[in-house]
Design a protein around this motif. Sequence first.
Motif, PDB file in Angstrom:
ATOM      1  N   THR A 231       0.854  -1.181   0.000  1.00 34.69           N
ATOM      2  CA  THR A 231       0.000   0.000   0.000  1.00 34.69           C
ATOM      3  C   THR A 231       0.890   1.231   0.000  1.00 34.69           C
ATOM      4  OG1 THR A 231      -1.719  -1.157   1.219  1.00 34.69           O
ATOM      5  CG2 THR A 231      -1.813   1.235   1.244  1.00 34.69           C
ATOM      6  N   MET A 232       0.566   2.164  -0.855  1.00 38.39           N
ATOM      7  CA  MET A 232       1.357   3.383  -0.976  1.00 38.39           C
ATOM      8  C   MET A 232       1.376   4.152   0.340  1.00 38.39           C
ATOM      9  SD  MET A 232       0.825   6.728  -3.477  1.00 38.39           S
ATOM     10  CE  MET A 232      -0.218   5.814  -4.530  1.00 38.39           C
ATOM     11  N   VAL A 233       2.518   4.693   0.663  1.00 42.57           N
ATOM     12  CA  VAL A 233       2.621   5.698   1.713  1.00 42.57           C
ATOM     13  C   VAL A 233       2.818   6.993   0.965  1.00 42.57           C
ATOM     14  CG1 VAL A 233       3.935   6.552   3.685  1.00 42.57           C
ATOM     15  CG2 VAL A 233       3.592   4.088   3.397  1.00 42.57           C
ATOM     16  N   ASN A 234       1.808   7.826   1.024  1.00 47.01           N
ATOM     17  CA  ASN A 234       1.799   9.052   0.246  1.00 47.01           C
ATOM     18  C   ASN A 234       2.424  10.181   1.051  1.00 47.01           C
ATOM     19  OD1 ASN A 234       1.120  10.581  -2.007  1.00 47.01           O
ATOM     20  ND2 ASN A 234      -0.994   9.867  -2.003  1.00 47.01           N
ATOM     21  N   SER A 235       3.231  10.973   0.426  1.00 48.99           N
ATOM     22  CA  SER A 235       3.787  12.151   1.077  1.00 48.99           C
ATOM     23  C   SER A 235       2.906  13.332   0.739  1.00 48.99           C
ATOM     24  CB  SER A 235       5.222  12.403   0.593  1.00 48.99           C
ATOM     25  OG  SER A 235       5.711  13.585   1.188  1.00 48.99           O
ATOM     26  N   ARG A 236       2.216  13.835   1.719  1.00 51.10           N
ATOM     27  CA  ARG A 236       1.326  14.980   1.529  1.00 51.10           C
ATOM     28  C   ARG A 236       1.788  16.106   2.428  1.00 51.10           C
ATOM     29  NH1 ARG A 236      -1.270  14.591  -3.217  1.00 51.10           N
ATOM     30  NH2 ARG A 236      -2.216  12.553  -3.421  1.00 51.10           N
ATOM     31  N   GLN A 237       2.262  17.145   1.800  1.00 50.21           N
ATOM     32  CA  GLN A 237       2.790  18.311   2.503  1.00 50.21           C
ATOM     33  C   GLN A 237       3.810  17.884   3.558  1.00 50.21           C
ATOM     34  OE1 GLN A 237      -0.387  20.915   3.733  1.00 50.21           O
ATOM     35  NE2 GLN A 237      -0.984  21.319   1.636  1.00 50.21           N
ATOM     36  N   GLY A 238       4.686  16.973   3.159  1.00 49.52           N
ATOM     37  CA  GLY A 238       5.777  16.544   4.025  1.00 49.52           C
ATOM     38  C   GLY A 238       5.413  15.513   5.066  1.00 49.52           C
ATOM     39  N   GLN A 239       4.190  15.000   5.034  1.00 53.74           N
ATOM     40  CA  GLN A 239       3.774  14.018   6.023  1.00 53.74           C
ATOM     41  C   GLN A 239       3.501  12.678   5.348  1.00 53.74           C
ATOM     42  OE1 GLN A 239       1.041  15.074   9.030  1.00 53.74           O
ATOM     43  NE2 GLN A 239       1.333  17.258   8.776  1.00 53.74           N
TER      44      GLN A 239
ATOM     45  N   THR B 281      -9.183  14.391   0.372  1.00 51.96           N
ATOM     46  CA  THR B 281      -8.504  15.103   1.449  1.00 51.96           C
ATOM     47  C   THR B 281      -7.123  15.535   0.969  1.00 51.96           C
ATOM     48  OG1 THR B 281      -7.768  12.970   2.349  1.00 51.96           O
ATOM     49  CG2 THR B 281      -9.680  13.990   3.398  1.00 51.96           C
ATOM     50  N   ASP B 282      -6.656  16.622   1.452  1.00 51.92           N
ATOM     51  CA  ASP B 282      -5.405  17.322   1.184  1.00 51.92           C
ATOM     52  C   ASP B 282      -5.488  18.251  -0.019  1.00 51.92           C
ATOM     53  OD1 ASP B 282      -4.060  16.272  -1.318  1.00 51.92           O
ATOM     54  OD2 ASP B 282      -3.847  14.425  -0.201  1.00 51.92           O
ATOM     55  N   THR B 283      -6.565  18.179  -0.797  1.00 50.60           N
ATOM     56  CA  THR B 283      -6.710  19.071  -1.957  1.00 50.60           C
ATOM     57  C   THR B 283      -6.743  20.526  -1.513  1.00 50.60           C
ATOM     58  OG1 THR B 283      -7.884  17.399  -3.249  1.00 50.60           O
ATOM     59  CG2 THR B 283      -8.207  19.706  -3.884  1.00 50.60           C
ATOM     60  N   LEU B 284      -7.583  20.830  -0.548  1.00 51.99           N
ATOM     61  CA  LEU B 284      -7.719  22.229  -0.119  1.00 51.99           C
ATOM     62  C   LEU B 284      -6.417  22.748   0.483  1.00 51.99           C
ATOM     63  CD1 LEU B 284     -11.281  22.101   1.470  1.00 51.99           C
ATOM     64  CD2 LEU B 284     -10.640  22.799  -0.843  1.00 51.99           C
TER      65      LEU B 284
ATOM     66  N   LYS C  19     -16.604  25.976   3.878  1.00 52.27           N
ATOM     67  CA  LYS C  19     -17.212  25.351   5.040  1.00 52.27           C
ATOM     68  C   LYS C  19     -17.089  23.841   4.831  1.00 52.27           C
ATOM     69  CE  LYS C  19     -21.224  26.992   5.956  1.00 52.27           C
ATOM     70  NZ  LYS C  19     -22.671  27.289   5.961  1.00 52.27           N
ATOM     71  N   ILE C  20     -16.603  23.134   5.837  1.00 52.37           N
ATOM     72  CA  ILE C  20     -16.479  21.684   5.767  1.00 52.37           C
ATOM     73  C   ILE C  20     -17.784  21.078   6.280  1.00 52.37           C
ATOM     74  CG2 ILE C  20     -15.134  19.650   6.440  1.00 52.37           C
ATOM     75  CD1 ILE C  20     -13.624  21.938   4.795  1.00 52.37           C
ATOM     76  N   ILE C  21     -18.423  20.284   5.429  1.00 53.40           N
ATOM     77  CA  ILE C  21     -19.685  19.652   5.800  1.00 53.40           C
ATOM     78  C   ILE C  21     -19.379  18.262   6.364  1.00 53.40           C
ATOM     79  CG2 ILE C  21     -21.977  18.963   4.960  1.00 53.40           C
ATOM     80  CD1 ILE C  21     -21.286  22.034   4.749  1.00 53.40           C
ATOM     81  N   ASN C  22     -20.024  17.938   7.477  1.00 55.35           N
ATOM     82  CA  ASN C  22     -19.820  16.660   8.159  1.00 55.35           C
ATOM     83  C   ASN C  22     -18.362  16.476   8.590  1.00 55.35           C
ATOM     84  OD1 ASN C  22     -21.043  14.168   9.074  1.00 55.35           O
ATOM     85  ND2 ASN C  22     -19.855  13.131   7.497  1.00 55.35           N
ATOM     86  N   PRO C  23     -17.782  17.443   9.284  1.00 53.05           N
ATOM     87  CA  PRO C  23     -16.350  17.340   9.635  1.00 53.05           C
ATOM     88  C   PRO C  23     -16.055  16.151  10.542  1.00 53.05           C
ATOM     89  CG  PRO C  23     -17.387  19.155  10.816  1.00 53.05           C
ATOM     90  CD  PRO C  23     -18.410  18.634   9.844  1.00 53.05           C
ATOM     91  N   GLN C  24     -14.956  15.467  10.229  1.00 51.86           N
ATOM     92  CA  GLN C  24     -14.482  14.322  11.008  1.00 51.86           C
ATOM     93  C   GLN C  24     -13.062  14.628  11.473  1.00 51.86           C
ATOM     94  OE1 GLN C  24     -16.675  11.509  11.382  1.00 51.86           O
ATOM     95  NE2 GLN C  24     -18.000  13.076  10.465  1.00 51.86           N
ATOM     96  N   LYS C  25     -12.706  14.145  12.646  1.00 49.46           N
ATOM     97  CA  LYS C  25     -11.351  14.315  13.176  1.00 49.46           C
ATOM     98  C   LYS C  25     -10.756  12.943  13.442  1.00 49.46           C
ATOM     99  CE  LYS C  25     -11.233  18.836  13.681  1.00 49.46           C
ATOM    100  NZ  LYS C  25     -10.383  19.669  12.908  1.00 49.46           N
ATOM    101  N   TYR C  26      -9.513  12.752  13.006  1.00 48.35           N
ATOM    102  CA  TYR C  26      -8.812  11.496  13.213  1.00 48.35           C
ATOM    103  C   TYR C  26      -7.431  11.794  13.786  1.00 48.35           C
ATOM    104  CZ  TYR C  26     -12.440   9.700  10.146  1.00 48.35           C
ATOM    105  OH  TYR C  26     -13.656   9.367   9.594  1.00 48.35           O
ATOM    106  N   ASP C  27      -7.035  11.016  14.790  1.00 50.82           N
ATOM    107  CA  ASP C  27      -5.700  11.161  15.361  1.00 50.82           C
ATOM    108  C   ASP C  27      -4.666  10.955  14.269  1.00 50.82           C
ATOM    109  OD1 ASP C  27      -6.817  11.541  17.858  1.00 50.82           O
ATOM    110  OD2 ASP C  27      -6.537   9.452  18.480  1.00 50.82           O
ATOM    111  N   ASP C  28      -3.655  11.774  14.252  1.00 48.75           N
ATOM    112  CA  ASP C  28      -2.547  11.667  13.304  1.00 48.75           C
ATOM    113  C   ASP C  28      -2.953  11.840  11.843  1.00 48.75           C
ATOM    114  OD1 ASP C  28      -0.731  11.219  15.409  1.00 48.75           O
ATOM    115  OD2 ASP C  28      -1.263   9.092  15.428  1.00 48.75           O
TER     116      ASP C  28
END
Length: 172
Positions: A29-37, A123-126, A141-150
């Motif tokens: 499975t790819m590990v994607n680098s998104r904005q250095g993460q 995710t990460d587009t904006l 405005k983010i509709i149905n916002p979700q929060k995930y650790d890390d």
Amino acid sequence: ESGKVDFFLANSSMFVTAKVRYGASAVATMVNSRQGQPLKSFGGVIIASDGNDAINTLGDLKGKRFMAVEASSFGGWQMAYKALLDAGVNPYSDFSKLEFGGKHDNVAYAVLNGAVDAGTVRTDTLERMVAAGEIDLADFKIINPQKYDDFPFVCSTALYPEWPLAKVKHTP
């Protein structure tokens, strides 16, 4: 299908189709680098213009004009599609208009300029567009916002594994 490749990289939805139809199997499975993460998962984000007071929940999207990336885009449509169905919203019958913009950035711009009432992107587009100076996140405005650790990006859906590298059935 024709056996002309040994390996392929595709979004998770396309991989599952290849697995079922042609016996493909995941190698990694790819590990994607998104904005250095480094990230092993991604999601979808459903957006409306910050000034649109009529849209605050998934249910508020009924009767609205909506844009996604492409019907085959996992993060730019299919994840949001599932979240909408889970919330009792059928995009194909409940939206006044459903269209596909072809690119994630096109969807963000269509929401920003009022061509549609809401849309969905990977995710990460904006955050990528903000970093490039193309948009201001405060305009959305983010509709149905979700929060995930890390997980550092705005998100509206469940998280799913990043793209798998897969082998076709004939590849040892």
